[in-house]
Design an enzyme around this catalytic site. Structure first.
Site, short mmCIF file in Angstrom:
data_model
loop_
_atom_site.label_atom_id
_atom_site.label_comp_id
_atom_site.label_asym_id
_atom_site.label_seq_id
_atom_site.Cartn_x
_atom_site.Cartn_y
_atom_site.Cartn_z
N CYS A 189 -11.08 18.44 39.13
CA CYS A 189 -10.68 19.82 39.42
C CYS A 189 -10.12 20.47 38.17
O CYS A 189 -9.47 19.81 37.39
CB CYS A 189 -9.63 19.83 40.54
SG CYS A 189 -10.44 19.66 42.12
N PRO A 190 -10.34 21.73 37.97
CA PRO A 190 -10.96 22.71 38.87
C PRO A 190 -12.44 22.95 38.57
O PRO A 190 -12.98 23.97 38.99
CB PRO A 190 -10.16 23.97 38.56
CG PRO A 190 -9.93 23.88 37.08
CD PRO A 190 -9.82 22.41 36.76
#
Lengths: 72, 364
Positions: free
Chosen positions: A11-12
């Site tokens: 992530c992200p």
């Protein structure tokens, strides 16, 4: 159907890839492959916030495939 | 329970729990404004095992052990333990060391920054500005295609190394063999009862694994996609510390810059130390707390980041890169603290290297 393979991405970046793809092709259907529950939750939350609905979730080995399209 | 409510409840309760437990840990003996500080605690552990000889900051902090094991417990219970790694491991180790040095120039990790802010330490405002600026730079790199590469599944044994290491640390803390170093003065000598620290760490590790709490992630997601979910956890933590200090801790809130507890008032270095932490946190995918939680959940890249931070603490103290807190001379005049010339050069160099790492790791 546009496929976005997010396996192994932290992530992200999966959300960012999904964002780029939906902004480029808003009316397409998407198939997003994710391999952690964090990524799955984040991508689904992002899709919901952009008026997409998750139509199906199915397993693919250790990963999950999310199918999504724009809400009518 | 619907997803929105569940996510909000989890993230807000994690932030609030970190804030409340931080105040309780300080009441129980931890240094002021240091109920939780991932960087300080890993630095203390580095000192205890002899990676540096700064005799005021050597102690095996059970909070770190608890966070890793609490996160691992949650990952096991909810079947989220995933041995995964291999995404630019050496760069992650390096950025872990940079994160530690940046934090030790400000004197705190992002969690301690929030705790300091909630006690009126205005230096933390400069740090917060630097942290946000660093995250913003990181977000620009993300938008330009920055990526450390894909990780791949690893064998379970890889994921057990860091949890095993922290269990060994716990045994060492209790056995206190002669080869370890424990401070008899300074912040390293101030600590809550070990079992309380361990349980507090385990609780926030557990909650952090469930909620994905991340000090950098909240600000990053707000900049990147306008998602404020994680930011709500950070705000809950700040409010818990602030309200706790105002209503329950005598003299807990004292607004000002000079002579704050274990802090310095050199504005430029409070700002730029946290610029380094902010950029690195975006590139690493999470703040130091999140790295511990991910390491407990099987992520070996995060485990390597934690080790990079710990080794970085050794280097930072041995090479005199860390900041000194404010102090007063015999007449009571303020002697402003801050990093020495080596620390200042390091921060400048670290920012240049981070920018180069960002440019070199863009996907075509």
């Amino acid at each position: 159907m546009i496929e976005i393979d997010c396996r192994g991405l932290s992530c992200p970046i999966p959300v960012l890839r999904t964002k780029k793809a939906v902004e480029k092709n808003p009316s397409e259907e998407f198939q997003i492959i994710v391999d952690t529950s964090v990524t799955k939750d984040n991508v689904k939350r992002f899709l919901t916030s952009r008026a997409y609905e998750v139509t199906e979730e199915k397993p693919l080995g250790d990963a999950v495939v999310i199918l999504a399209r724009r809400r009518k | 329970m619907n997803m929105w409510l569940k996510e909000n409840l989890l993230i807000i309760s994690t932030g609030a729990a970190i804030g409340v437990l931080a105040l309780l840990l300080t009441a129980g003996g931890n240094p002021k404004n240091m109920g939780f500080c991932i960087a300080c605690f890993e630095r203390d552990i580095a000192g205890a095992v002899g990676l540096h000889r700064a005799d005021a900051v050597q102690y095996i902090r059970p909070e770190i052990i608890g966070i890793v094991l609490g996160a691992m417990g949650a990952a096991l219970i909810f079947r989220e333990l995933r041995p995964q790694g291999g995404s630019s491991p050496l760069l992650r180790f390096l950025l872990g060391a940079f994160t530690m040095t940046g934090a030790l120039v400000f004197l705190g990790c992002p969690l301690r920054m929030i705790i300091r802010l909630g006690s009126g330490d205005m230096n933390a405002l400069l740090a917060l500005a630097g942290f946000c600026a660093g995250i913003f730079v990181g977000v620009l790199f993300l938008r330009a295609g920055f990526n450390f590469g894909r990780s791949s599944p690893q064998s379970l044994s890889n994921s057990l190394i860091l949890p095993a290491m922290v269990i060994i640390l716990l045994v060492l803390l209790l056995a206190k063999p002669a080869f370890l170093f424990f401070s008899s003065r300074g912040p390293g000598s101030q600590h809550a009862f070990w079992l309380f620290s361990l349980c507090a760490g385990a609780l926030v590790g557990f909650l952090g694994q469930r909620s994905r709490f991340c000090a950098a992630g909240g600000i990053r997601d707000t900049f990147l996609i306008g998602d404020t979910l994680l930011l709500r956890g950070l705000v809950a933590m700040l409010l818990a510390v602030l309200l706790g200090n105002i209503f329950f801790v005598q003299g807990g809130f004292h607004a000002g810059f000079a002579m704050q507890p274990v802090a310095h008032s050199s504005h430029l270095w409070n700002f730029s130390g946290m610029v380094v932490v902010g950029i690195a946190a975006v590139m690493l995918g999470g703040c130091p707390f999140r790295q511990l939680v991910l390491a407990g959940s099987g992520n070996t890249d995060s485990a390597l980041t934690v080790l990079g931070m710990t080794v970085g603490a050794g280097i930072a103290h041995n090479f005199m890169l860390t900041a000194k807190p404010d102090s007063a001379d015999a007449a009571g005049n303020l002697i402003a603290g801050g990093p020495g010339i080596y620390g200042q050069i390091f921060i400048f160099a670290a920012i240049i290297v981070l920018l180069l790492v960002g440019i070199a790791n863009r996907e075509k």
